[in-house]
Write an enzyme that holds these catalytic residues in place. Sequence first.
Site, short mmCIF file in Angstrom:
data_model
loop_
_atom_site.label_atom_id
_atom_site.label_comp_id
_atom_site.label_asym_id
_atom_site.label_seq_id
_atom_site.Cartn_x
_atom_site.Cartn_y
_atom_site.Cartn_z
N ASP A 46 -4.02 1.00 2.99
CA ASP A 46 -2.82 0.84 2.12
C ASP A 46 -2.79 -0.59 1.25
O ASP A 46 -3.08 -1.95 1.16
CB ASP A 46 -1.74 0.78 2.88
CG ASP A 46 -0.78 0.41 1.84
OD1 ASP A 46 0.07 1.08 1.88
OD2 ASP A 46 0.14 -1.08 1.46
N TYR A 51 -2.15 -6.60 -5.37
CA TYR A 51 -2.71 -6.97 -4.92
C TYR A 51 -4.44 -7.66 -5.34
O TYR A 51 -4.54 -8.76 -4.54
CB TYR A 51 -3.06 -6.81 -3.44
CG TYR A 51 -1.96 -6.11 -2.64
CD1 TYR A 51 -0.83 -6.72 -2.87
CD2 TYR A 51 -2.08 -5.50 -1.55
CE1 TYR A 51 0.67 -5.76 -1.46
CE2 TYR A 51 -0.59 -4.88 -1.05
CZ TYR A 51 0.02 -5.25 -1.07
OH TYR A 51 1.09 -3.97 -0.72
N LYS A 76 0.14 1.17 -4.90
CA LYS A 76 1.18 1.00 -5.75
C LYS A 76 1.25 0.27 -7.11
O LYS A 76 0.40 -0.07 -7.87
CB LYS A 76 1.80 0.29 -5.14
CG LYS A 76 2.17 0.14 -3.52
CD LYS A 76 2.58 -0.35 -2.71
CE LYS A 76 1.86 -0.90 -1.53
NZ LYS A 76 0.71 -1.30 -1.22
N HIS A 107 6.51 0.48 -6.43
CA HIS A 107 5.86 -0.96 -5.92
C HIS A 107 7.61 -1.48 -5.21
O HIS A 107 8.24 -1.62 -3.92
CB HIS A 107 5.21 -1.86 -6.01
CG HIS A 107 4.56 -3.12 -5.07
ND1 HIS A 107 3.23 -3.66 -5.28
CD2 HIS A 107 4.81 -3.27 -3.62
CE1 HIS A 107 2.92 -4.24 -4.45
NE2 HIS A 107 4.17 -3.82 -3.23
#
Length: 273
Positions: A46, A51, A76, A107
Amino acid sequence: MTTIPTVKLNNGVEIPQLGYGVFQIPDADTQAAVTTALETGYRSIDTAAVYGNETGVGRAVAASGLRRDDLFITTKLWISDLGRARDALRASLDRLALDQVDLYLIHWPAPATDAYLDAWQTLEELQSEGLTRAIGVSNFLPEHLDRVVALGGTVPAVNQIELHPALLNRASAEANARHGIATEAWSPLAQGAVLDEPAVTTAAEAHGVTPAQVVLRWHLQHGNVVIPKSVTPSRIAANFDVFGFTLTDAEVAAIDALDRDGRTGPHPARFNG
């Protein structure tokens, strides 16, 4: 090799119930961390555009030698990209070096903009075009889910929410169940905040496991999809070793009783990026 149980999503796609999350892992460290996770036996990874480590995930996947069909990759759509979901997914696919992800999530709902409704309709198109096998949401409250479902199209396959013994997030979990949406838990260990609780440590002693293993087992017995994160190889392995024991009903109830609205992240009703 441990066989990881799967959860069948509402479109028939199966997601491993235990996966590996890469939140807050720097991209430079992500390939090594994901490689360790894959070697341990994890098959679900994931990540998210925000990120900043999709490239590292992609490198680990490419170097793993594993069949693509044996992996489940989630990424996401970030808030600032709600109006350009198609371009955002294509950029994520480029960074992951993949032709398709298995699950693409919005998200956050960012309710101040209301842009998540239009974004959802774009995600439906992306799924129909084969760029993602399933689509879902993250951090959606019941009122956000209701509005998406009211569009009359695809019902989200997953709602990834903050959920752990200190935050059972009952309203969202119940809304997920009502709509046939799988609940996926992020921050499943409450950033360690529940690991010293007697309900957890007593169960750990009884089963000869760690407190973290107890909490992850608690998630699995509740039917949650769970994505623990660590960069420490021993903890990556320990978080995977949660299939050799079963909590009693009394132990599960004692851990349930730790619920105290102990949120570690932003509240979805107020977070707008």
